[in-house]
Motif scaffolding. Structure first.
Motif, PDB file in Angstrom:
ATOM      1  N   GLY A   1       6.228  -2.914  -1.483  1.00 18.84           N
ATOM      2  CA  GLY A   1       5.869  -1.488  -1.324  1.00 18.84           C
ATOM      3  C   GLY A   1       4.241  -1.472  -0.899  1.00 18.84           C
ATOM      4  N   VAL A   2       3.742  -0.573  -0.624  1.00 19.47           N
ATOM      5  CA  VAL A   2       2.251  -0.483  -0.321  1.00 19.47           C
ATOM      6  C   VAL A   2       1.271  -0.074  -1.267  1.00 19.47           C
ATOM      7  CG1 VAL A   2       0.687   1.063   1.008  1.00 19.47           C
ATOM      8  CG2 VAL A   2       3.173   0.380   1.825  1.00 19.47           C
ATOM      9  N   PHE A   3       0.308  -1.137  -1.478  1.00 15.72           N
ATOM     10  CA  PHE A   3      -0.655  -0.877  -2.490  1.00 15.72           C
ATOM     11  C   PHE A   3      -1.928  -0.039  -2.166  1.00 15.72           C
ATOM     12  CE2 PHE A   3      -4.607  -2.590  -4.663  1.00 15.72           C
ATOM     13  CZ  PHE A   3      -4.098  -2.293  -6.095  1.00 15.72           C
ATOM     14  N   ALA A   4      -2.262  -0.092  -1.025  1.00 19.74           N
ATOM     15  CA  ALA A   4      -3.261   0.825  -0.339  1.00 19.74           C
ATOM     16  C   ALA A   4      -2.571   1.752   0.443  1.00 19.74           C
ATOM     17  CB  ALA A   4      -4.327  -0.156   0.115  1.00 19.74           C
ATOM     18  N   PRO A   5      -2.492   2.998  -0.090  1.00 18.74           N
ATOM     19  CA  PRO A   5      -1.714   4.020   0.708  1.00 18.74           C
ATOM     20  C   PRO A   5      -2.333   4.347   2.139  1.00 18.74           C
ATOM     21  CG  PRO A   5      -2.830   5.285  -1.020  1.00 18.74           C
ATOM     22  CD  PRO A   5      -2.969   3.810  -1.248  1.00 18.74           C
ATOM     23  N   LEU A   6      -3.732   4.117   2.570  1.00 16.59           N
ATOM     24  CA  LEU A   6      -4.207   4.431   3.771  1.00 16.59           C
ATOM     25  C   LEU A   6      -4.095   3.229   4.712  1.00 16.59           C
ATOM     26  CD1 LEU A   6      -7.227   6.595   2.670  1.00 16.59           C
ATOM     27  CD2 LEU A   6      -4.988   7.499   3.490  1.00 16.59           C
ATOM     28  N   SER A   7      -3.653   2.138   4.152  1.00 14.97           N
ATOM     29  CA  SER A   7      -3.607   0.654   4.902  1.00 14.97           C
ATOM     30  C   SER A   7      -2.509   0.959   5.911  1.00 14.97           C
ATOM     31  CB  SER A   7      -3.548  -0.366   3.725  1.00 14.97           C
ATOM     32  OG  SER A   7      -2.387  -0.643   3.461  1.00 14.97           O
ATOM     33  N   VAL A   8      -1.376   1.744   5.845  1.00 10.71           N
ATOM     34  CA  VAL A   8      -0.314   1.844   6.425  1.00 10.71           C
ATOM     35  C   VAL A   8      -0.705   2.181   8.069  1.00 10.71           C
ATOM     36  CG1 VAL A   8       2.038   2.566   7.104  1.00 10.71           C
ATOM     37  CG2 VAL A   8       1.328   2.356   4.758  1.00 10.71           C
TER      38      VAL A   8
ATOM     39  N   PHE B   1       5.355  -1.276  11.197  1.00 13.10           N
ATOM     40  CA  PHE B   1       3.979  -0.987  10.911  1.00 13.10           C
ATOM     41  C   PHE B   1       3.368  -2.241  10.016  1.00 13.10           C
ATOM     42  CE2 PHE B   1       7.411   0.494   8.083  1.00 13.10           C
ATOM     43  CZ  PHE B   1       7.169   0.215   6.609  1.00 13.10           C
ATOM     44  N   VAL B   2       1.955  -2.341   9.991  1.00 11.93           N
ATOM     45  CA  VAL B   2       1.651  -3.391   8.884  1.00 11.93           C
ATOM     46  C   VAL B   2       0.789  -2.495   7.894  1.00 11.93           C
ATOM     47  CG1 VAL B   2       1.427  -5.050  10.731  1.00 11.93           C
ATOM     48  CG2 VAL B   2      -0.324  -3.407  10.720  1.00 11.93           C
ATOM     49  N   TYR B   3       0.573  -3.231   6.865  1.00 17.51           N
ATOM     50  CA  TYR B   3       0.027  -2.487   5.821  1.00 17.51           C
ATOM     51  C   TYR B   3      -0.430  -3.560   4.778  1.00 17.51           C
ATOM     52  CZ  TYR B   3       4.744  -3.882   3.944  1.00 17.51           C
ATOM     53  OH  TYR B   3       5.732  -4.635   3.524  1.00 17.51           O
ATOM     54  N   TYR B   4      -1.098  -3.264   3.780  1.00 16.47           N
ATOM     55  CA  TYR B   4      -1.805  -4.057   2.596  1.00 16.47           C
ATOM     56  C   TYR B   4      -1.020  -3.636   1.285  1.00 16.47           C
ATOM     57  CZ  TYR B   4      -4.968  -6.413  -0.512  1.00 16.47           C
ATOM     58  OH  TYR B   4      -5.482  -7.325  -1.487  1.00 16.47           O
ATOM     59  N   ALA B   5      -0.532  -4.833   0.889  1.00 18.64           N
ATOM     60  CA  ALA B   5       0.232  -4.779  -0.338  1.00 18.64           C
ATOM     61  C   ALA B   5      -0.541  -5.553  -1.440  1.00 18.64           C
ATOM     62  CB  ALA B   5       1.655  -5.417  -0.189  1.00 18.64           C
ATOM     63  N   GLN B   6      -0.086  -5.425  -2.753  1.00 16.89           N
ATOM     64  CA  GLN B   6      -0.974  -6.013  -3.922  1.00 16.89           C
ATOM     65  C   GLN B   6      -1.220  -7.578  -3.604  1.00 16.89           C
ATOM     66  OE1 GLN B   6       0.290  -4.631  -7.541  1.00 16.89           O
ATOM     67  NE2 GLN B   6      -1.753  -4.814  -8.420  1.00 16.89           N
ATOM     68  N   ASP B   7      -0.296  -8.319  -2.920  1.00 18.00           N
ATOM     69  CA  ASP B   7      -0.514  -9.810  -2.820  1.00 18.00           C
ATOM     70  C   ASP B   7      -0.900 -10.143  -1.219  1.00 18.00           C
ATOM     71  OD1 ASP B   7       2.190  -8.686  -1.964  1.00 18.00           O
ATOM     72  OD2 ASP B   7       3.009 -10.403  -2.653  1.00 18.00           O
TER      73      ASP B   7
END
Length: 481
Positions: free
Chosen positions: A231-238, A246-252
């Protein structure tokens, strides 16, 4: 030649195909290119921007809209000031840490946040925003899906997704005209909605769900979990980078797509965790620069300063910039006239806009941002001061080397080279003095003896350059000690 390798600070500094330190340069096919500076053009908003958009009218012109925590503004194309166009529900109350979400529904620009009713403006004829009809629930995210307006993360129900009536963003009577909702039992709260013609992808904190619109029947949409463990840890990072991708920041770390393809592992993930302030990792924000094919992620460092980490999705390479901006956006350039230049700069000598800049022709869509003093600007200025560094390389097999000279393989007329040396792997690194090139030959002369050599190229602000590829040193072998 020692190349200016891809920026991968998680790697060892002895890997010739990786660099641990590149600043204010962007990936290009043949090495690195300049990062244009941000040129502020507007007057300042009265508070930090929490969302900005350029919306196209049917006559082909654009309106530039920006919103703060309490008001919505439109920028004047004459003096680049901001006029309040808030609706009757203003002053708004965007929650701390939240931002406005926006979508275009036909000719309506619709904005929402968790702190109040959704707002809408007819971009062709509207003069101020108003509450969206039908009393829709307050929501953090909105998107257009086919002929429906979608809301996600409903106030009091962070895992709820809801559609309006078909073809009507102001119809919210459940069970009629396709208006429907879904509370998700798995995946935790909704973090992002990416709408399309036939459905959407919902990003949750711990899962991804596919929304598919239906043609008639008892339901207007169906759902299917397409990744239950990512999933997505930082919602505004998608950051959307293409249809369904899409690319995004997850917790890891950083990932691509619903399958969770790693793009930061063993490259930037560990470095990013160390540089960014862990208290604000869930506030990492991303935005695409579709013209340079770079997804920019902004984070707050442990020093309190913000920085930008960029991912070039076509070249699969990373870059780093020390810009401290507030809000990023894709914006239509206002078209600056001669009188406009005089309004923006105290004198002609201070006008650092290149004469072929897109700022001088209105309507061109460009990557933009707000400065820390709340002025809208475009990344169309002169190249920022850049720093490119090679790996630590043993130039002579099984022995030390004495470097006599080095040539930068670059089309840069103004720069300095610094030799960075060490006498053993794992040993202390020593930096020499910056050396400019000899004007007649472009060669930098050194007298540097060491086992390992690296070179740092520093390019001053405003230097005209396009490509930097690497360093070609001339050295002779010495002994082993």
């Amino acid at each position: 030649m020692i190349p200016f390798a891809p920026f991968e600070p998680d790697r060892t500094r002895y890997a010739i195909d990786a660099s641990t330190a590149q600043i204010n340069a962007i990936p290009v096919k043949d090495g690195w290119g300049p990062l244009p500076d941000l040129v502020p053009v507007s007057q300042a908003l009265n508070a930090p921007c929490l969302g900005a958009w350029s919306v196209r009218k049917q006559d082909g012109t654009y309106r530039i809209i920006a919103a703060t925590a309490t008001d919505i503004f439109e920028m004047s194309a004459i003096d680049y000031s901001w006029a309040v166009i808030s609706g009757p529900s203003a002053p708004y109350a965007v929650p701390v840490g939240d931002r406005w979400s926006a979508t275009k529904f036909g000719q309506l620009l619709i904005l929402c946040n968790l702190g109040g009713p959704a707002q809408y403006l007819d971009v062709d004829v509207g003069t101020e925003f108003a509450d969206l009809p039908g009393s829709p629930p307050w929501a953090r995210y909105c998107a257009t899906i086919g002929e429906y307006l979608a809301l996600g993360y409903i106030a009091g129900h962070p895992n709820r997704f809801m559609l309006s009536g078909i073809g009507d963003a102001g119809f919210w009577t459940l069970g009629q005209r396709g208006c429907d909702l879904q509370d998700f039992a798995d995946g935790e709260e909704i973090m992002n909605i990416q709408g399309g013609e036939r459905g959407a992808i919902l990003s949750h904190r711990t899962a991804f769900t596919e929304i598919a619109l239906t043609a008639g029947g008892d339901y207007s949409f169906t759902t299917r979990v397409i990744n239950p463990s990512r999933g997505v840890f930082a919602p505004l990072s998608v950051v959307p980078i293409g249809p369904g991708n899409f690319v995004y920041y997850a917790q890891d770390g950083f990932f691509m797509g619903v399958a969770g393809q790693p793009i930061g592992a063993e490259r930037v993930d560990m470095w990013f965790q160390e540089l960014a302030d862990s208290q604000y990792l869930n506030q990492v924000r991303g935005y695409p620069d579709p013209f340079r094919k770079i997804a920019w992620f902004q984070a707050q460092g442990v020093t309190g300063e913000k920085f930008l980490l960029g991912y070039h999705w076509q070249l699969d390479r990373w870059c780093f910039a020390d810009n401290n901006v507030s809000e990023m956006c894709i914006m239509a350039t206002p078209g600056i006239t001669w009188d406009g230049i005089e309004a923006l700069f105290p004198d002609w000598d201070s006008a650092d806009i290149p004469w072929d800049s897109a700022l001088l022709s209105g309507g061109a869509l460009r990557f933009a941002a707000f400065t820390t003093d709340n002025r809208l600007g475009f990344f169309t200025g002169e190249p920022r001061a850049a720093r490119l560094t090679t790996a630590d390389v043993q130039l002579s097999t099984n022995s030390r080397s004495f470097v006599q000279q080095a040539r930068a393989v670059a089309d840069c007329p103004d720069f300095t080279l610094t030799a960075i040396t060490s006498d053993k792997h794992g040993g202390a690194r020593t930096e020499g003095q910056p050396v400019p090139p000899y004007p007649a030959t472009g060669v930098c002369h050194f007298r540097s003896s060491a086992l390992l050599h690296a070179f740092r190229m520093e390019i001053p602000q405003g230097t005209d350059w396009k490509h930097a590829i690497g360093i070609d040193p001339v050295a002779r072998p010495e002994g082993r000690r």
